[in-house]
Scaffold this active site. Sequence first.
Site, PDB file in Angstrom:
ATOM      1  N   ASP A  13       1.032  -0.867  -0.308  1.00 19.32           N
ATOM      2  CA  ASP A  13       0.077   0.019  -0.244  1.00 19.32           C
ATOM      3  C   ASP A  13       0.508   1.283   0.046  1.00 19.32           C
ATOM      4  OD1 ASP A  13      -2.575  -1.787  -0.156  1.00 19.32           O
ATOM      5  OD2 ASP A  13      -2.045  -2.034   2.617  1.00 19.32           O
ATOM      6  N   GLU A 185     -11.453   0.959  -4.914  1.00 15.16           N
ATOM      7  CA  GLU A 185      -9.969   1.733  -3.031  1.00 15.16           C
ATOM      8  C   GLU A 185      -8.884   1.938  -3.330  1.00 15.16           C
ATOM      9  OE1 GLU A 185      -9.891  -2.059  -0.905  1.00 15.16           O
ATOM     10  OE2 GLU A 185      -9.138  -3.282  -2.700  1.00 15.16           O
TER      11      GLU A 185
END
Length: 523
Positions: A13, A185
């Site tokens: 991430d 997302e």
Amino acid sequence: MINNPILPGFNPDASILRVGNDYYIATSTFEWFPGVQLYHSKDLANWELIPHALQRTSQVDLRGNPSSGGIWAPAISYDNGIYYLIYTDVKARKGVYKDLYNYLVTADNMHGPWSEPVMLNGSGFDPYLFHDDDGTKWLLNMQWDFRDGHRRFGGIVMQQYDPKERRLAGPVKKIYEGTDLGVTEGPQLFKRGGYYYLLVAEGGTGINHAATLARSSTIDGPYVTDPAYPVMTTRGAPDYPLQNAGHGMLVETQKGEWYMCHICSRPFPGTKLNPLGRETSLQRCVWTEDGWLRLAREGRLPALTAPAPDLEPQPFPERPAKDDFDAPALGLQYQTLRVPAEESWLSLRERPGFLRLRGRESLHSLHRQSMVARRLQHFNCTVETRMEYEPEHFMQMAGLVFYYDEQDYFYVRVTRDGDNGVRLGVITSISGKYSENRDREISVDGWSAYYLRAVVRERALQFYASPDGERWQAIGGELDMGVLSDEHGGKLGFTGTMIGLCAQDINGTKKHADFDYFTYKID
């Protein structure tokens, strides 16, 4: 050249930022403390670990958080001399609900210290703070929707942030629904050439992961998806060495070159299993004449090596393979499980030159374990430690552990077993099935110290032990490193293998173990 992954091992991430001539990356740390790993570079090819952002339990309290909960998808940004860090703390992740909180901390320097947190919202994870040219600030996150008959991933929402009031203000607006790739997302917003560009992750973090770009002439949309979406994906290419590519973020160099950092994984051939977890890679990108982003290499597959930017190479010194625990504090490569390293259970001062761990809760605990660990970052490596320990009871044990979570780990440990004396053997937990492998334990009565070694060869792990560091014997059989992977047994975790020194005293008497050194050698 830039060799991918640039951040090997459990580093997912990634959020990337340039301020002047300095580049920074923040990655998720989940249940490991301190929270949010931070890296620094001058050339995008060479990276050094700098102090973690969340050093205090007032910033994040992970006790009781589920495995693969905790810190998700941190995002870093900068405006007018202030560094901003947004992060999600996930308190519950299974089932229809997601109990989570999005927080904001700030600092004058990426090395910290970072402020006390401001709680922003809990409507969904993957937050991002965008600073517009007119001084307004906007929080983006995905919207989680638990209602029957609704998509769980309810699109990307946006709300204004008031820095003076330190809170969100005004209406919440959904600005993007995503595409047919599903699971929208990880929003990242930036401006270029009169457009607002929205980069999102789609398809989930597994084999269908992808990075999709959309744009709008106004910040609140409507956003039009790139007709040639996605920008990057490995879906449909199961044999490609880098898998699960997606969740990207862009950075522009001082000389106008563009790069995307992103998640990737390197599974064992023919499987989805990778004990190193989700890693960070970097791709060179170019813009088309009509203003859409493309990978510099043709197609959508991420490159194994990418052209480095036109910047002077600035490598950093390599970290020594052996840590003798002579420093007054733990090295930055170490983290502890859910709780900070405090003198009450971890000391580098009580016995200089040793790491002393006082035994606490079991390897299944979500609260107060005594474990110090670092990431597994290579498929071939050798790990070694020397331990002094005098267990008095079967509820006291200490040793070397390869740990994914409380359900999956391999643990070579020393304990006492009543009339059988001091024993050394391997505990395994595979999908929650616990075994002490008693038939392969050895007696170590009379040993004054315990040298413990682990050798990783791709998918195979073998433990060894020695009384003197010279005469070694294999302990237990060969173990499958595929067990310590995100998708083993269908568990859908998000971390990676951590190699830890640990001690347990389930009696509560805090019997200590002393570790003389820790060696991580790439083979």
